[in-house]
Design an enzyme around this catalytic site. Structure first.
Site: not given
Length: 721
Positions: A13, A16, A417, A615, A619
Site C-alpha cells: 500500500c 509501505c 512546428d 520535432d 524546438d
C-alpha cells in the site's frame, strides 16, 4: 552522483511506500522515488552510503530488495510464498469454524472452545507472521500501515475469546471464527487486489517481457570464410555482426550493413504495418523481421538499448506523483491512527451508551478496524497511472512524467512546428518553369523547339548539377528527376551559400542555386532554385515541404474535439499561410526566431494552457516552456528530448490518442479517489452501528481495492478517440 534503481518486494500500500521513502530520505539520499505497485525504488546516493547498509535497513522495515531476483535467499520447504498460498492454507482451518452457521448442521465437538482455539492458532500464526510483522515494523518507524488495523482486529477478537475460554465464560465469549475469518478473507482480498493491480501493468509487462532470443552471429575464420554461430542475445556485444532472417526477432539494437526488409516495430510504435528498412537504417531490439534477410552490426545491448531506455523512462514516470495524489498521501499518513481512535470510540459508545455487551461492542469496534481501507486512497492514483502509462507506451506514446497526466484536462490549444512536424522534413517539387525568354537567348541550341523539350532540358541540367549536392532541396530534385540522360562535367563545384556550378566538355557553364545567381536579371525572389546557362536565366524550380499524410486528418480530429490549432514556424510567412490554409489550421505565425517562438509560447500559455508539438531538436526550449511539450521524434532520440510526451512512431497519428489517454487517466484517478473516499465515509459508520460483521467487513475491504483495479484496467481497452 550514483543513481540507484532497485526492485523491492513486500510493499502492499501507499504507507509501505511512504515508510521506505521516509527511511531513505532520513539517510540523506536525494530524488527518492518509490512505486509500490511496480516495486520500483530509485534514489541518488549522493552520500555514498554502502548499498549493503541500505539493503539491511529496508529489510529491517519488513521489505526485501530483490534486484530482479525472486528472492535473495532460498525459501524453506513449507514457506507460504504469496497471498493465494496463505489464503488456501488459512481456509483449511477457517472452514470448519464456519460449519455451525449452516442451518440444520450441528457438530457439537466443533463448538468446543478448545477445539476452536486449536483450529484458529495456525491461521493466527500465519496472519501475524505477515500482518503482525508488517504492522510492528511500520509502527516502529512512525508510519503505521494498513496491516496495523488487521492485526489489531484479529488479536482483539482472539484475545477476548482466549480469555473467555480460560475463564470458562461460555459461548458468548467465543469469537475464534471472527479471528480466522478476518485473516483468511483479507488474504483473499489481498490476492484479488494483487491480480487486479498486476493487470493495470499488463501492457508494460508485455513491452518488458524478456525472452532468451537466439541470435545468428557472423564470424570469420583465418581464411576470411564466413561462419554463422547461434548465441543467446544476452551474450552479444557492441560491434558483433548478425544475420537476421525473415520471421526472426532483432536480438539487439543494430545498424543494417546489407539487405532490405519489412520490420514490425509495433512493440514500441503501436503501428501494425511493417516499416521498410535498408542499408544504414537502425533496427530496434525486439522488433521482428517480417520479410527479407539482413546483415547488421550491434549498436547497443542490455540497458543501453532503445527498449530499455523506454522502460526506464516509463518506470521513472510511474514514481512521479501527480498533484492530485498529494491529498490522498496526506490522509493516508494519518488514516490508521484516526481509524484506531474511531474504533475505540465505537466500542465505548456501543458499550456504555447503546448498552451492548462487551463482546458485541468489541465486534463493532473490530469491524471498524477491518473495513477501513487506506489502501484504496493510496492505490487510486498509482493504479490509474500504471494502466495509462502502459497503454500509452504500448501504442508508441511515451509519457515521461506522470504529473503531465493531470495537465491534459486544461489544454485548449495545440501549437505545431512546421518542418519535421506537420511535414516530413523532406521536399517535393511543386512546380517549375523553363523560361521561353531565356531559351531564346540560347538560340544557337538546335534542341530548343518546344515547351516539352525546354522542360526536358531544364530537368536534365538541374539533375546533372544537383546530384553533386547534399542540400535537402537538391536531394529532392535528384530523387524525382533521376534519369540516365545527364551531362558529363569537366569540372563541378559547390559554391557555399549560392549553389552548384558545372562546366561541360564544350566549355558551357551551368549553375543551379539561389536568387543570388539572377538578382541582376529579375526582382522575383520567390522561387527556391534558379537555373542559368552561360549566365542566362533559363528556369526556376519551386519545392514544398512534403506534408505528413496523416496531418490533415489529425488537425480535423483535434478541431472537432474543441482544440484551437496554431502553426508556429521559422519559415517564410507566405509558406506558413499556404500550409495553414491547406490543413485548416486556425492561426499561423511565420519567420519566428527560436527566441520569438519561446516568447510566443509564453504569451499563449499565459492566456490558455497550451501544448507544443515539435520535432524535439530545434524546438527544445519551446517544448519545455509549453504546458505540455509533445515531441514527434525518432525513438532513438527519446532520452535526449526535453518534451513531456514523445510520439515514437515519427508521426502525428497518435497525437489524439496521447491527448485522450492523458484526459482518460486523470478522469480515472478522480473516479478512483471518489470511490476510495466514498467507500470509507459510508462503510465505517455502517460497521460502527453493527450493520456489517467483522467477516463481511474483511471481505468488503478486500473488494474495495479490487474495484479500483478493475476501473483502472478499463484504461487498457476503453475507447479513447
Amino acid at each position: 552522483m550514483e543513481k540507484v534503481n532497485w526492485k523491492v518486494g513486500g510493499m502492499s500500500c501507499t504507507n509501505c511506500a511512504l515508510t521506505i521513502q521516509d527511511y531513505l530520505e532520513k539517510k540523506g539520499l536525494g530524488e527518492v522515488r518509490v512505486n509500490f505497485i511496480g516495486g520500483d525504488v530509485s534514489f541518488d546516493n549522493s552520500q555514498h552510503i554502502p548499498q549493503e547498509e541500505l539493503v539491511r535497513g529496508i529489510k529491517s522495515l519488513g521489505y526485501q530488495v530483490l534486484n530482479g531476483q525472486e528472492k535473495t535467499e532460498s525459501p524453506s520447504r513449507f514457506e507460504l510464498k504469496n497471498h493465494l498460498h496463505r489464503f488456501l492454507f488459512c481456509a483449511l482451518f477457517t472452514l470448519p469454524l464456519m460449519l455451525h452457521m449452516i442451518p440444520g448442521l450441528h457438530i457439537h465437538w466443533l463448538m468446543n472452545p478448545y477445539v476452536q482455539c486449536l483450529l484458529t492458532l495456525p491461521v493466527l500464526v500465519v496472519g501475524m507472521n505477515f500482518f503482525g510483522r508488517s504492522a510492528w515494523n511500520s509502527l516502529t518507524k512512525g508510519i503505521p500501515n494498513m496491516n496495523v488495523l488487521i492485526a489489531l482486529g484479529a488479536l482483539a477478537a482472539f484475545g477476548y475469546s482466549l480469555y473467555g475460554t480460560l475463564a470458562n465464560k461460555g459461548p458468548e465469549f467465543q469469537f475464534y471464527e471472527t479471528t480466522a475469518t478476518i485473516l483468511t478473507l483479507v488474504f483473499l482480498g489481498y490476492w484479488l487486489e494483487d491480480k487486479s493491480v498486476e493487470s493495470t501493468q499488463r501492457a508494460l509487462k508485455e513491452l518488458a517481457k524478456e525472452e532468451k532470443i537466439m541470435a545468428n552471429m557472423i564470424a570469420f575464420d583465418d581464411q576470411h570464410q564466413e561462419h554463422i554461430f547461434p548465441v543467446e542475445s544476452s551474450q552479444l556485444k557492441t560491434g558483433d555482426l548478425l544475420l537476421i532472417k525473415s520471421g526472426e526477432k532483432v536480438p539487439a539494437d543494430a545498424k543494417i550493413l546489407w539487405g532490405e526488409a519489412g520490420i514490425d516495430e509495433s512493440l514500441i510504435s503501436g503501428e501494425s504495418l511493417p516499416v521498410q528498412k535498408k542499408m544504414n537504417d537502425l533496427l530496434i531490439g525486439g522488433s521482428v523481421v517480417v520479410n527479407g534477410t539482413l546483415k547488421a552490426y550491434v549498436t547497443a545491448t542490455g540497458n543501453a538499448t532503445v527498449l530499455s531506455q523506454i522502460l526506464r523512462l516509463v518506470k521513472d514516470a510511474q514514481t512521479n506523483k501527480p498533484p492530485i495524489q498529494l491529498l490522498a498521501d496526506k490522509i493516508s499518513a494519518i488514516f490508521v491512527p484516526l481509524v484506531i481512535l474511531i474504533a475505540l470510540i465505537t466500542w465505548a459508545l456501543n458499550f456504555w451508551l447503546a448498552d451492548l455487551s462487551f463482546g458485541n461492542a468489541l465486534l463493532r469496534g473490530i469491524a471498524v478496524l477491518v473495513i477501513s481501507c487506506p489502501c484504496a486512497m493510496g492505490l487510486a492514483t498509482p493504479a490509474a497511472v500504471a494502466a495509462g502509462l502502459g497503454r500509452a507506451a504500448r501504442n508508441g506514446v511515451l509519457v515521461k512524467n506522470a504529473a503531465s497526466m493531470e495537465l491534459f484536462r486544461h489544454l485548449r490549444q495545440i501549437v505545431f512546428d512546421k518542418t519535421g512536424t506537420l511535414t516530413t522534413g523532406g521536399f517535393v517539387i511543386r512546380q517549375f518553369e523553363a523560361r521561353e525568354d531565356g531559351f531564346r537567348q540560347l538560340s544557337t541550341d538546335p534542341e530548343i523547339t518546344s515547351v516539352e523539350e525546354r522542360q526536358l532540358l531544364l530537368k536534365k541540367w538541374a539533375f546533372s548539377l544537383e546530384k553533386y549536392s547534399n542540400h535537402p532541396l537538391a536531394l529532392a530534385i535528384t530523387r524525382e528527376w533521376k534519369g540516365k540522360d545527364e551531362l558529363r562535367w569537366n569540372s563541378i563545384e559547390e559554391m557555399k551559400g549560392i549553389g552548384v556550378k558545372g562546366i561541360d566538355k564544350n566549355g558551357d557553364e551551368y549553375l543551379a542555386g539561389s536568387y543570388e545567381l539572377v538578382k541582376d536579371q529579375t526582382t522575383d525572389d520567390t522561387h527556391n532554385i534558379y537555373i542559368t546557362k552561360n549566365g542566362i536565366w533559363v528556369g526556376w524550380i519551386d519545392l514544398a515541404d512534403e506534408i505528413r499524410p496523416e496531418a490533415p486528418a489529425v488537425i480535423q480530429q483535434l478541431k472537432q474535439a474543441g482544440y484551437t490549432t496554431i502553426l508556429l514556424s521559422g519559415d517564410r510567412t507566405y509558406k506558413c499561410q499556404q500550409l495553414a490554409e491547406q490543413l485548416g489550421i486556425d492561426t499561423w505565425y511565420g519567420e519566428q526566431s527560436p527566441e520569438q517562438k519561446l516568447n510566443r509560447i509564453a504569451t499563449l500559455n499565459a492566456a490558455v494552457p497550451t501544448a507544443m508539438v515539435g520535432d524535439g531538436i530545434n524546438d527544445a526550449p519551446a517544448l519545455a516552456k509549453a504546458t505540455i511539450g509533445i515531441s514527434v521524434g525518432n525513438a532513438a532520440q527519446i532520452a535526449m528530448q526535453s518534451a513531456h510526451i514523445v510520439l515514437m512512431n515519427k508521426g502525428l497519428t497518435n497525437l489524439p490518442l496521447a491527448l485522450g489517454i492523458g484526459k482518460a487517466t486523470y478522469q480515472t484517478i478522480r473516479q478512483n479517489l471518489f470511490w476510495a473516499f466514498a467507500y470509507n465515509i459510508i462503510a465505517i459508520p455502517m460497521a460502527a452501528i453493527g450493520m456489517l460483521s467483522p467477516a463481511l467487513s474483511a471481505l468488503a475491504m478486500g473488494f474495495s481495492d479490487v474495484v479500483l483495479g478493475i476501473n483502472s484496467v478499463r484504461l487498457l481497452t476503453r475507447k479513447i478517440v
